[in-house]
Scaffold this active site. Structure first.
Site, PDB file in Angstrom:
ATOM      1  N   ASP A   1       0.801  -1.234   0.000  1.00  0.00           N
ATOM      2  CA  ASP A   1       0.000   0.000   0.000  1.00  0.00           C
ATOM      3  C   ASP A   1       0.833   1.283   0.000  1.00  0.00           C
ATOM      4  OD1 ASP A   1       1.028  -0.365   2.512  1.00  0.00           O
ATOM      5  OD2 ASP A   1      -0.875  -0.363   3.582  1.00  0.00           O
ATOM      6  N   HIS A   2       2.122   1.188   0.278  1.00  0.00           N
ATOM      7  CA  HIS A   2       2.945   2.400   0.405  1.00  0.00           C
ATOM      8  C   HIS A   2       3.626   2.790  -0.912  1.00  0.00           C
ATOM      9  CE1 HIS A   2       2.413   1.864   4.718  1.00  0.00           C
ATOM     10  NE2 HIS A   2       3.153   2.924   4.977  1.00  0.00           N
TER      11      HIS A   2
ATOM     12  N   ARG B   1       0.073  12.673  10.504  1.00  0.00           N
ATOM     13  CA  ARG B   1       1.395  13.271  10.751  1.00  0.00           C
ATOM     14  C   ARG B   1       1.589  14.497   9.880  1.00  0.00           C
ATOM     15  NH1 ARG B   1       4.376   7.455  11.143  1.00  0.00           N
ATOM     16  NH2 ARG B   1       3.907   7.225  13.350  1.00  0.00           N
TER      17      ARG B   1
ATOM     18  N   ARG C   1       9.859   2.424  10.804  1.00  0.00           N
ATOM     19  CA  ARG C   1      10.867   1.996   9.817  1.00  0.00           C
ATOM     20  C   ARG C   1      12.204   1.689  10.485  1.00  0.00           C
ATOM     21  NH1 ARG C   1      10.414   7.867   7.049  1.00  0.00           N
ATOM     22  NH2 ARG C   1       8.284   7.188   7.328  1.00  0.00           N
TER      23      ARG C   1
ATOM     24  N   ASP D   1       4.350  -1.526  11.213  1.00  0.00           N
ATOM     25  CA  ASP D   1       3.926  -0.180  10.875  1.00  0.00           C
ATOM     26  C   ASP D   1       3.402   0.441  12.161  1.00  0.00           C
ATOM     27  OD1 ASP D   1       3.064   1.577   8.254  1.00  0.00           O
ATOM     28  OD2 ASP D   1       1.823   1.954  10.019  1.00  0.00           O
TER      29      ASP D   1
ATOM     30  N   SER E   1       7.391   6.863  12.654  1.00  0.00           N
ATOM     31  CA  SER E   1       7.327   5.587  11.938  1.00  0.00           C
ATOM     32  C   SER E   1       8.114   4.464  12.604  1.00  0.00           C
ATOM     33  CB  SER E   1       7.882   5.827  10.534  1.00  0.00           C
ATOM     34  OG  SER E   1       8.492   4.677  10.031  1.00  0.00           O
TER      35      SER E   1
HETATM   36  C1  MIC Z   1       4.435   6.210   8.187  1.00  0.00           C
HETATM   37  O1  MIC Z   1       3.268   6.556   8.342  1.00  0.00           O
HETATM   38  O2  MIC Z   1       5.403   6.926   8.494  1.00  0.00           O
HETATM   39  C2  MIC Z   1       4.712   4.836   7.606  1.00  0.00           C
HETATM   40  C3  MIC Z   1       5.288   5.036   6.280  1.00  0.00           C
HETATM   41  O3  MIC Z   1       3.523   4.119   7.483  1.00  0.00           O
HETATM   42  C4  MIC Z   1       5.651   4.127   8.574  1.00  0.00           C
HETATM   43  C5  MIC Z   1       6.210   2.895   8.055  1.00  0.00           C
HETATM   44  C6  MIC Z   1       7.356   3.108   7.117  1.00  0.00           C
HETATM   45  O4  MIC Z   1       8.194   3.962   7.360  1.00  0.00           O
HETATM   46  O5  MIC Z   1       7.416   2.363   6.149  1.00  0.00           O
HETATM   47  C7  MIC Z   1       5.070   3.846   9.951  1.00  0.00           C
HETATM   48  O6  MIC Z   1       4.223   4.578  10.399  1.00  0.00           O
HETATM   49  O7  MIC Z   1       5.535   2.929  10.639  1.00  0.00           O
HETATM   50 FE1  SF4 Z   2       0.147   4.668   5.232  1.00  0.00          FE
HETATM   51 FE2  SF4 Z   2       1.583   5.321   7.392  1.00  0.00          FE
HETATM   52 FE3  SF4 Z   2       0.061   7.137   6.148  1.00  0.00          FE
HETATM   53 FE4  SF4 Z   2      -1.076   5.204   7.504  1.00  0.00          FE
HETATM   54  S1  SF4 Z   2       0.227   6.799   8.339  1.00  0.00           S
HETATM   55  S2  SF4 Z   2      -1.660   5.911   5.478  1.00  0.00           S
HETATM   56  S3  SF4 Z   2       0.291   3.483   7.114  1.00  0.00           S
HETATM   57  S4  SF4 Z   2       1.853   6.099   5.313  1.00  0.00           S
END
Ligand code: MIC
Ligand code: SF4
Length: 640
Positions: free
Chosen positions: A64-65, A379, A534, A119, A532
Site C-alpha cells: 500500500d505504500h 502526521r 521503519r 507499521d 514511523s
Molecule cells: C508512516 O506513516 O510513516 C509509515 C510510512 O507508514 C511508517 C512505516 C514506514 O516507514 O514504512 C510507519 O508509520 O511505521
Molecule cells: Fe500509510 Fe503510514 Fe500514512 Fe497510515 S500513516 S496511510 S500506514 S503512510
C-alpha cells in the site's frame, strides 16, 4: 481481581514475565501484518531465520505504500513480497486492495487477539478490542518465526468518554483533543484504554481513527471495548462468529485517567509541524488553502467517505483548491459505488486517487511551494508531504470538506445541517484481492536487482570511540532520520543505497561524513525517533558506523530498532549534560560491562558525562551480539 481490558488480553497471552508495570514481559502474538515499505526487510530477515512456514495463527502482507511504478524497483518489491507470502504461508493483499490498517480492521481484526505489525499505526485494530502493536520488521519477523514479542509492561491510562459528539465533530477531533492534552510524548510506555458510556456512540471505524492516532502520543497502543457495536460491524462484514464481548471489570484500576465529555469537543486542527500543535478550527479560520487531502489509515473508512460524500453532494470544490480523496480500501470504494455515494465525489471535482497511503507518505500530491495543505492524516512533520516549506494541517473529514468548498480554513459547523449517515447492515464484500497462500504455494522467490541481502554486523566492541556526527533537538522523527517520499522509499530493500540519505533533509553531508570518520555518535533531545516504525532509521546509521545514540529520551519503537541492530541507546542521566556535548566532540565509552550507568568521556571538552542504559538483560545481550538477527539465528540453529 477486577481487571482492565488490557490486563485481560495480556494475561491470556503472557509467555514470560510478570504483568507489573515497567517489568519486561513477553507476549504471544496471534496475528502479524507487514506493509511493503517495511515488509521487504522484514521478510529478508524472516528468510534469514530459516523457518519453513510462519508459526502464527495468521500473517498478512499488504502492499500500500510504494505504489508508484516509475521503474522496476517497486514492482520488483511487490513481486518479491507475493512470492514470499506464497512460500511461507502468508496471506497477500495485492497492490490496489487498500491500506493495511483499514483492510485489517474490515476483514481480519478480532476482539481479544494480539497483532504485531511492522507499521506504527498497527494500533488501529485497537478499535476492535485487540492489543495491536507497531514494531520494527525484525520483531515482526521473529513473531512469524514463533517468538514472543518482548516489551516493558506499559501502564494503562483510562480515557473515559461520556456524552455524545455534536454535529460536525467527529472521531478525529477526539484524538486531536487527546493529543492536545498528552502531547507527542505523553503516551510513551502507556496503553490508552477507552471506557465510559460515550464509547457506545462511536462506530468501529471511528474507534479505529482514535486508536490509529493514539500512536502520535507515543503510546504503545490504544484499545476499545468490544460491544454490540463491534458485533454489528463484524456481522456486516460476515464475521459475526468472530465476535466476543470484552470490557473492563467495574472495579478495574487505571494508573491514570483522562476524562473527555464528547459533547464538549469542538472541531480541532493540528497546526504545522506537529500533531500535538492543536487549536480549535475557529482560531485559524479564514486562512486560504491550496490543497485538501482526504484519506490515510486515520480517515478513509466507509464512515468517513460517506460523510464526505454527503457534505459534497451538490457542491463544487473551490477553484483554488486541489481536493484529493484516497479511499482506504476497495471495499470502501465498492460500497460507495453501490449506494450512489461515489457520484457526489466525482461531481464535486475531487481527484480520486488509488486506495493507498499516497500523499500521506509523500508518494505524490506534494503541495505547492509554501502551500497550505489540510489533510485528514495523522502526521504533519516538516517535509513529509514532499514540499519542504509547505504547511500541513491535520483535520477531520468534516473540516476538510468545509475548507475545500470555501477555499479557506472553515469551521464545518458553518455548512448547515449535518447529514445523517449509517453503516450498512451488510457491507458489499469482495476478497478477490487477497491471495490465500494455501491455494497456490510456491518455492520460488524472485528478487529484483534492487533487493540486496541484509548487511551483517559484528558484536559490539568493548570500547566505543568516535566523533559526535550530528546533534539534533527534541522530537526528531524517523522522517527526519530517513525520509519517505518516492525516491528514497524505492530504496527500502537496499540498505547500502538508502543509507546515503540518512539525515539528508537536516544535514546533507551526514552520510559521507559518517563514512569518512568511520562512524561515531548521534546526540538527540527528547523523544528521539518518534513516528514511523521503519527500521531503516536504525539500520542505515548502523551501516554508516553509528555506535551509540545519546538522547534525553527515546520513542519506543525506534529504541527497540536501535537495540535490534546493535546500536546502544543511551540517555543523559542529567538532561542538562546535553548542553555539554557539541558536534565534532571526540567521545570515548568503555562498554566492556554493559551496566545501567556508564561514564562517557568527552575528550574534546575534557569532561565526563553520566549516561544511563535502560535495557533489560535480554536487550543488552542483543546489543552485545551485534543485533537480534544474529541472536535469533543462533537460537533457531540450536533448536534444529
Ligand atoms: C508512516 O506513516 O510513516 C509509515 C510510512 O507508514 C511508517 C512505516 C514506514 O516507514 O514504512 C510507519 O508509520 O511505521
Ligand atoms: Fe500509510 Fe503510514 Fe500514512 Fe497510515 S500513516 S496511510 S500506514 S503512510
Amino acid at each position: 481481581m477486577d481487571r482492565t481490558i488490557v490486563e485481560k488480553i495480556i494475561s491470556n497471552h503472557l509467555a514470560e514475565g510478570k504483568m507489573e508495570v515497567g517489568q519486561e514481559i513477553a507476549l504471544k502474538i496471534d496475528h502479524t501484518l507487514t506493509q511493503d515499505s517495511t515488509g521487504t526487510l522484514a521478510y529478508l530477515e524472516f528468510e534469514a531465520m530459516g523457518v519453513p512456514k510462519v508459526k502464527t495463527q495468521l500473517s498478512l502482507s499488504f502492499v500500500d505504500h510504494n505504489m508508484l511504478q516509475n521503474d522496476f524497483r517497486n514492482p520488483d518489491d511487490h513481486r518479491y513480497l507475493q512470492d514470499v507470502a506464497a512460500k511461507y504461508g502468508i496471506v497477500f493483499s495485492r497492490p490496489g486492495n487498500g491500506i493495511c490498517h483499514q483492510l485489517y480492521l474490515e476483514r481480519y481484526a478480532q476482539p481479544g487477539l494480539t497483532l504485531l505489525g511492522s507499521d506504527s499505526h498497527t494500533p488501529t485494530a485497537g478499535g476492535m478490542g485487540m492489543i495491536a502493536i507497531g514494531a520494527g520488521g525484525l520483531d515482526v519477523a521473529a513473531a512469524m518465526a514463533g517468538e514472543p514479542f518482548y516489551l516493558e509492561m506499559p501502564s494503562v491510562l483510562g480515557v473515559k468518554l461520556t456524552g455524545k459528539l455534536a454535529p460536525f465533530v467527529s472521531a478525529k477531533d477526539v484524538i486531536l483533543q487527546v493529543l492536545k492534552e498528552l502531547t507527542v510524548k505523553g503516551g510513551v510506555n502507556k496503553i490508552l484504554e477507552y471506557y465510559g458510556d460515550g464509547v457506545e456512540t462511536l462506530s468501529v471505524p471511528e474507534r479505529g481513527t482514535i486508536a490509529n492516532m493514539g500512536t502520535e502520543t507515543g503510546a504503545t497502543t490504544s484499545i476499545f471495548p468490544s460491544d454490540e457495536t463491534t458485533k454489528a460491524f463484524l456481522s456486516g462484514q460476515g464475521r459475526e462468529n468472530q465476535w466476543r464481548p470484552l470490557k473492563a471489570d467495574d472495579g478495574a484500576q487505571y494508573y491514570q485517567t483522562l476524562d473527555i465529555d464528547l459533547g464538549n469537543v469542538e472541531p480541532l486542527i493540528a497546526l504545522p509541524h506537529s500533531p500535538d500543535n492543536v487549536k480549535p478550527v475557529s482560531e485559524v479560520e479564514g486562512l486560504p488553502v491550496d490543497q485538501v487531502c482526504i484519506g490515510s489509515c486515520t480517515n478513509s473508512s466507509l464512515r468517513d467517505l460517506k460523510i464526505v460524500s454527503a457534505l459534497l453532494r451538490g457542491k463544487k470544490v473551490s477553484e483554488n483548491v486541489s481536493l484529493t480523496i484516497s479511499p482506504g480500501s476497495r471495499q470502501v470504494l465498492q460500497n460507495l459505488a453501490a449506494t450512489g455515494e461515489l457520484e457526489p465525489l466525482i461531481q464535486s471535482g475531487a481527484r480520486i486517487l488509488e486506495n493507498a497511503c499516497g500523499p500521506c507518505i509523500g508518494v505524490g500530491q506534494a503541495p505547492t511551494s509554501e502551500g497550505v495543505s489540510l489533510r485528514t492524516f495523522n502526521r504533519n512533520f516538516k517535509g513529509r508531504s514532499g514540499t519542504q516549506d509547505a504547511k500541513v494541517y491535520l483535520v477531520s473529514p468534516e473540516t476538510a470538506v468545509a475548507s475545500a468548498i470555501t477555499g479557506k480554513i472553515t469551521d464545518p459547523r458553518k455548512l448547515g445541517r449535518y447529514p445523517e449517515i449509517s453503516l450498512p447492515e451488510k457491507f458489499v464484500l469482495s476478497d478477490s484481492m487477497f491471495i490465500d497462500p494455501a491455494i497456490k504455494p510456491t518455492n520460488t522467490v524472485r528478487m529484483g536487482p534492487n533487493i540486496k541481502q541484509l548487511p551483517s554486523f559484528t558484536p559490539l566492541s568493548d570500547r566505543l570511540t568516535g566523533e559526535v556526527l550530528i546533534k539534533v533537538g527534541d522530537n526528531v522523527s524517523t522522517d527526519d532520520i530517513l525520509p519517505g517520499g518516492t525516491d528514497i522509499m524505492a530504496l527500502r530493500s537496499n540498505i547500502p543505497e538508502i543509507s546515503n540519505y540518512t539525515f539528508c533533509r537536516i544535514d546533507q553531508a551526514f552520510a559521507s561524513r559518517a563514512l569518512k570518520k568511520k562512524g561515531g555518535f548521534i546526540v538527540g533531545g527528547e523523544n528521539y525517533g518518534q513516528g514511523s516504525s521503519r527500521e531503516h532509521a536504525a539500520l542505515s546509521p548502523k551501516y554508516l558506523g553509528v555506535k551509540a545514540v545519546i538522547a534525553k529520551s527515546f520513542a519506543r519503537i525506534h529504541m527497540a530498532n536501535l537495540v535490534n541492530f546493535g546500536i546502544l541507546p543511551l540517555t543523559f542521566t542529567d538532561k542538562n549534560d546535553y548542553e555539554g556535548i557539541a558536534m565534532g566532540d571526540m567521545l570515548d565509552l568503555d562498554v566492556k560491562e554493559l551496566s545501567d550507568q556508564l561514564e562517557l568521556k568527552n575528550q574534546t571538552k575534557g569532561s565526563t558525562i553520566k549516561v544511563t542504559l535502560n535495557l533489560s538483560t535480554l536487550e543488552k545481550g542483543l546489543v552485545k551480539a551485534g543485533g537480534k538477527l544474529a541472536a535469533i539465528k543462533l537460537k533457531q540453529a540450536k533448536k534444529s
